[in-house]
Design an enzyme around this catalytic site. Structure first.
Site, mmCIF file in Angstrom:
data_model
loop_
_atom_site.group_PDB
_atom_site.id
_atom_site.type_symbol
_atom_site.label_atom_id
_atom_site.label_comp_id
_atom_site.label_asym_id
_atom_site.label_seq_id
_atom_site.Cartn_x
_atom_site.Cartn_y
_atom_site.Cartn_z
ATOM 1 N N GLU A 1 10.693 -8.641 -1.783
ATOM 2 C CA GLU A 1 11.300 -7.400 -1.284
ATOM 3 C C GLU A 1 10.621 -7.114 0.036
ATOM 4 O O GLU A 1 9.457 -6.748 0.083
ATOM 5 C CB GLU A 1 11.116 -6.273 -2.296
ATOM 6 C CG GLU A 1 12.046 -5.113 -2.029
ATOM 7 C CD GLU A 1 11.448 -4.096 -1.089
ATOM 8 O OE1 GLU A 1 11.682 -4.229 0.148
ATOM 9 O OE2 GLU A 1 10.761 -3.197 -1.553
ATOM 10 N N LEU A 2 11.344 -7.357 1.127
ATOM 11 C CA LEU A 2 10.738 -7.288 2.449
ATOM 12 C C LEU A 2 11.253 -6.052 3.171
ATOM 13 O O LEU A 2 11.866 -5.190 2.569
ATOM 14 C CB LEU A 2 11.023 -8.593 3.193
ATOM 15 C CG LEU A 2 10.671 -9.829 2.332
ATOM 16 C CD1 LEU A 2 11.082 -11.108 3.011
ATOM 17 C CD2 LEU A 2 9.201 -9.865 1.954
ATOM 18 N N LYS B 1 -2.124 -8.433 -7.575
ATOM 19 C CA LYS B 1 -3.010 -8.284 -6.424
ATOM 20 C C LYS B 1 -2.506 -7.113 -5.592
ATOM 21 O O LYS B 1 -1.448 -7.172 -4.986
ATOM 22 C CB LYS B 1 -3.054 -9.539 -5.555
ATOM 23 C CG LYS B 1 -4.117 -9.397 -4.468
ATOM 24 C CD LYS B 1 -3.800 -10.265 -3.283
ATOM 25 C CE LYS B 1 -4.196 -9.730 -1.942
ATOM 26 N NZ LYS B 1 -4.184 -8.324 -1.637
ATOM 27 N N TRP C 1 0.795 -1.227 0.000
ATOM 28 C CA TRP C 1 0.000 0.000 0.000
ATOM 29 C C TRP C 1 0.824 1.273 0.000
ATOM 30 O O TRP C 1 0.289 2.352 -0.211
ATOM 31 C CB TRP C 1 -0.954 0.034 1.189
ATOM 32 C CG TRP C 1 -0.394 -0.456 2.512
ATOM 33 C CD1 TRP C 1 -0.592 -1.693 3.057
ATOM 34 C CD2 TRP C 1 0.423 0.254 3.455
ATOM 35 N NE1 TRP C 1 0.054 -1.798 4.267
ATOM 36 C CE2 TRP C 1 0.680 -0.612 4.543
ATOM 37 C CE3 TRP C 1 0.958 1.547 3.488
ATOM 38 C CZ2 TRP C 1 1.451 -0.242 5.640
ATOM 39 C CZ3 TRP C 1 1.734 1.915 4.579
ATOM 40 C CH2 TRP C 1 1.979 1.030 5.642
ATOM 41 N N ASN C 2 2.123 1.175 0.264
ATOM 42 C CA ASN C 2 2.843 2.444 0.440
ATOM 43 C C ASN C 2 3.129 3.180 -0.871
ATOM 44 O O ASN C 2 3.048 4.393 -0.927
ATOM 45 C CB ASN C 2 4.097 2.266 1.298
ATOM 46 C CG ASN C 2 5.022 1.193 0.803
ATOM 47 O OD1 ASN C 2 4.656 0.360 -0.031
ATOM 48 N ND2 ASN C 2 6.229 1.192 1.314
ATOM 49 N N CYS D 1 9.933 0.976 2.989
ATOM 50 C CA CYS D 1 10.812 -0.139 3.322
ATOM 51 C C CYS D 1 12.242 0.333 3.520
ATOM 52 O O CYS D 1 13.000 -0.284 4.241
ATOM 53 C CB CYS D 1 10.740 -1.196 2.224
ATOM 54 S SG CYS D 1 10.975 -0.527 0.573
ATOM 55 N N GLU E 1 11.071 -3.644 12.515
ATOM 56 C CA GLU E 1 10.579 -2.612 11.605
ATOM 57 C C GLU E 1 9.285 -1.990 12.151
ATOM 58 O O GLU E 1 8.322 -2.697 12.417
ATOM 59 C CB GLU E 1 10.308 -3.221 10.225
ATOM 60 C CG GLU E 1 9.891 -2.181 9.209
ATOM 61 C CD GLU E 1 9.717 -2.754 7.805
ATOM 62 O OE1 GLU E 1 8.994 -3.756 7.652
ATOM 63 O OE2 GLU E 1 10.309 -2.190 6.871
HETATM 64 P P1 NAI Z 1 1.621 -7.654 4.664
HETATM 65 O O1 NAI Z 1 2.966 -8.057 4.251
HETATM 66 O O2 NAI Z 1 1.051 -8.307 5.849
HETATM 67 O O3 NAI Z 1 0.576 -7.863 3.491
HETATM 68 C C1 NAI Z 1 0.902 -7.431 2.222
HETATM 69 C C2 NAI Z 1 0.037 -8.096 1.174
HETATM 70 O O4 NAI Z 1 0.096 -9.506 1.248
HETATM 71 C C3 NAI Z 1 -1.426 -7.737 1.229
HETATM 72 O O5 NAI Z 1 -1.825 -7.459 -0.105
HETATM 73 C C4 NAI Z 1 -2.095 -8.994 1.720
HETATM 74 O O6 NAI Z 1 -3.405 -9.111 1.184
HETATM 75 C C5 NAI Z 1 -1.200 -10.058 1.197
HETATM 76 N N1 NAI Z 1 -1.178 -11.294 1.993
HETATM 77 C C6 NAI Z 1 -1.328 -11.439 3.311
HETATM 78 N N2 NAI Z 1 -1.211 -12.728 3.666
HETATM 79 C C7 NAI Z 1 -0.970 -13.421 2.532
HETATM 80 C C8 NAI Z 1 -0.714 -14.795 2.247
HETATM 81 N N3 NAI Z 1 -0.706 -15.722 3.196
HETATM 82 N N4 NAI Z 1 -0.477 -15.139 0.966
HETATM 83 C C9 NAI Z 1 -0.465 -14.221 0.005
HETATM 84 N N5 NAI Z 1 -0.697 -12.916 0.214
HETATM 85 C C10 NAI Z 1 -0.938 -12.516 1.468
HETATM 86 O O7 NAI Z 1 1.669 -6.085 4.829
HETATM 87 P P2 NAI Z 1 0.694 -5.117 5.608
HETATM 88 O O8 NAI Z 1 -0.219 -5.847 6.516
HETATM 89 O O9 NAI Z 1 0.108 -4.212 4.619
HETATM 90 O O10 NAI Z 1 1.741 -4.313 6.475
HETATM 91 C C11 NAI Z 1 2.390 -4.951 7.572
HETATM 92 C C12 NAI Z 1 3.847 -4.587 7.609
HETATM 93 O O11 NAI Z 1 4.475 -4.898 6.390
HETATM 94 C C13 NAI Z 1 4.150 -3.119 7.810
HETATM 95 O O12 NAI Z 1 4.051 -2.743 9.132
HETATM 96 C C14 NAI Z 1 5.547 -3.033 7.281
HETATM 97 O O13 NAI Z 1 6.458 -3.389 8.291
HETATM 98 C C15 NAI Z 1 5.587 -4.065 6.175
HETATM 99 N N6 NAI Z 1 5.467 -3.480 4.830
HETATM 100 C C16 NAI Z 1 6.572 -3.468 4.052
HETATM 101 C C17 NAI Z 1 6.535 -2.893 2.806
HETATM 102 C C18 NAI Z 1 7.750 -2.832 1.951
HETATM 103 O O14 NAI Z 1 7.810 -1.971 1.091
HETATM 104 N N7 NAI Z 1 8.706 -3.737 2.093
HETATM 105 C C19 NAI Z 1 5.314 -2.279 2.281
HETATM 106 C C20 NAI Z 1 4.189 -2.392 3.165
HETATM 107 C C21 NAI Z 1 4.282 -2.980 4.395
#
Ligand code: NAI
Ligand code: MG
Length: 497
Positions: A257-258, A182, A158-159, A291, A390
């Site tokens: 990319e985590l 997605k 979402w960012n 990130c 994080e």
């Molecule tokens: P998340 O990583 O929990 O979810 C991201 C996406 O994965 C969403 O679209 C969700 O629908 C999908 N998802 C969730 N479980 C899944 C599964 N088992 N299989 C496949 N897809 C699945 O991220 P969320 O909840 O938006 O944010 C949580 C944390 O993630 C943040 O606090 C931050 O630390 C991190 N984050 C890192 C980002 C980056 O750019 N590396 C970007 C956004 C969040």
């Protein structure tokens, strides 16, 4: 909710070249984090919709026009898509701001800039060359071809929804794959709007599909789907791990990319005014929801107190408010769970003995909006959770260090390795730090710079694979070795050639 006054904008998904609702007819609301109110309705896809999208993508990969296009023709389609972006960049940015609350100044720059990925990979599409190999065997002509993988599942966060889509979609299509996207359930609308441009550019039906929905109902079945050949994901390491496990069961390729806990390191020989700006851009830009946030500020002890004072003074001037207004500098947190997470980490930091030199609370100045004050913690030790985990919000941990060796040890002393910043005027020090920091990106005297030309990705738990840059297209290709015998006779069939 005053939804009666402003009807919700209704979106449809894009599957097999058609605009569709979820098979179940279910929808969910997209909420504006500045107002805390719903503004759009989005289809809530389930496994049946995911199956439909994966089949559409697979059909488009194996039949019809797409596999017959030359790489040059694919490149032309990508460049056309790039051309269609500029006139719509502002609209797309406004939708993103309504969904994720990031600043309009940042999002409109991003939506305009993302066209470059479509141009760059459009240009690269027909420059991926195989090789004619020398052979140690007589009468053999051996060459390589780089072929697409098939259906790519791309999960974007979402960012920066559309920019990060471009990082995945442009190379995947340039390589000749088809794609099921997605978006995050918090920011689905901009990608659905963007699909109008994909359609207008003339990509054949099924080449690009979007399913909208939640992790367990939509993301998980997409990742599990047997027709998916490769998964590319940007998000949390917890979800990345689940996706990797699922990919392992299907023996699928993955790029992840985590997150990060990137050190932004200020030496006593740095230009301190610039370093203050660098620290600010590392943590308060994008409200820290990036990130690559420079969430650990390592400051050489000899300048620590003076630097923190300068930093706090600068951060105090940051204007919080409506992300849609061009002079706002710090907007809301994007999602309610994220809002809670950031506030929880502030409590955790206090509980661990860190001191808030600035902020350290939510801000109630903006009604229902999810606002957190820009927060700077001092007295942080690198072993604390606030230094290791994080946060993904405007919360900075300041950690003092004595010398170069200690800066490297603390800098590398986390499980992550996405990025690092170094502030110094000493070239030898800059090069040594650049060599020894375990991070996919090191910035010296700058921070938070990215480009379509430069590889981006993580060391350690920050991820697998790279995005952007020429080499990266190989992550969407597989290599075939073709052997042609020009001998007049097949030699002894019982012996390996
Ligand atoms: P998340 O990583 O929990 O979810 C991201 C996406 O994965 C969403 O679209 C969700 O629908 C999908 N998802 C969730 N479980 C899944 C599964 N088992 N299989 C496949 N897809 C699945 O991220 P969320 O909840 O938006 O944010 C949580 C944390 O993630 C943040 O606090 C931050 O630390 C991190 N984050 C890192 C980002 C980056 O750019 N590396 C970007 C956004 C969040
Ligand atoms: Mg939202």
């Amino acid at each position: 909710m005053d939804t009666a006054a402003t009807p919700l904008t209704k979106y449809k998904m894009f599957i097999g070249g058609e605009w569709v609702d979820a098979a179940s007819g279910a929808t969910f609301e997209s909420v504006n984090p500045y107002t805390g109110k719903a503004w759009a309705l989005v289809p809530r896809a389930g496994p049946a919709d995911v199956d439909r999208a994966a089949r559409a993508a697979h059909k488009a990969f194996t039949e019809g026009e797409w596999p017959k296009l030359t790489a040059t023709q694919r490149g032309a389609l990508l460049r056309k898509l790039g051309d269609l972006i500029a006139p719509k960049a502002k609209l797309l940015a406004e939708i993103e701001v309504r969904d994720n609350g990031k600043l309009i100044s940042e999002m409109s720059a991003q939506t305009a800039y993302m066209a470059q990925w479509y141009y760059y990979f459009g240009g690269l599409a027909d420059k991926v060359e195989g090789a004619v190999l020398p052979s140690d065997k007589a009468d053999i002509f051996n060459y390589t071809r780089h072929e697409p993988l098939g259906v790519v599942a791309a999960l974007v966060p979402w960012n920066s929804p559309l920019l990060l889509t471009a990082w995945k979609l442009a190379p995947a299509l340039a390589a000749g794959n088809t794609v099921v996207l997605k978006p995050s359930e918090f920011t689905s609308a901009s990608l659905l709007e963007f699909m109008k441009l994909v359609q207008e550019a003339g990509f054949p039906p099924g080449v690009v599909n979007v399913v909208t929905g939640f992790g367990p109902e939509t993301g998980a079945p997409l990742v599990e789907h047997p027709l998916v050949a490769k998964i590319t994901f940007t998000g949390s390491d917890a979800t990345g791990q689940k996706i990797y496990e699922s990919a392992a069961r299907g023996l699928k390729r993955v790029s992840l990319e985590l997150g990060g806990k990137s050190p932004n390191i200020v030496f006593d020989d740095a230009d301190l005014d610039n370093a203050v700006k660098g620290a600010i851009s590392g943590i308060f830009a994008a409200t820290g929801q990036t990130c690559i946030a420079g969430s650990r500020l390592l400051v050489q002890r000899s300048i620590h107190d003076a630097f923190v004072e300068k930093l706090v003074a600068f951060a105090k001037t940051a204007k919080m408010g409506d992300p849609m207004s061009t002079d706002t500098q710090v907007g809301p947190i994007t999602t309610p769970p994220q809002y809670k997470k950031v506030l929880d980490y502030i409590d955790i930091a206090r509980g661990e003995g860190a001191t808030a030199a600035l902020g350290g609370a939510k801000s109630a100045d903006f009604g229902e909006g999810y606002f957190v004050q820009p927060t700077i913690f001092t007295g942080v030790k690198n072993t604390m959770r606030i230094a290791q985990e994080e946060v993904f919000g405007p919360v900075l941990s300041v950690i003092p260090f004595e010398n170069d060796e200690e800066a490297i040890a603390i800098g590398n002393g986390v499980v992550y390795g996405l990025a690092a910043g170094v502030w110094t005027q000493n070239i030898k020090r800059a090069l040594t730090m650049a060599n020894r920091l375990q991070a996919g990106t090191v910035w010296v005297n700058t921070y938070r710079a990215v480009s379509f030309m430069s590889p981006f990705g993580g060391y350690k738990r920050s991820g697998i694979g790279r995005e952007s840059g020429q080499d990266m297209i190989k992550e969407y290709l597989q290599t075939k070795s073709v052997w042609i015998s020009t001998a007049t006779e097949v030699p002894n069939p019982f012996v390996m050639r």
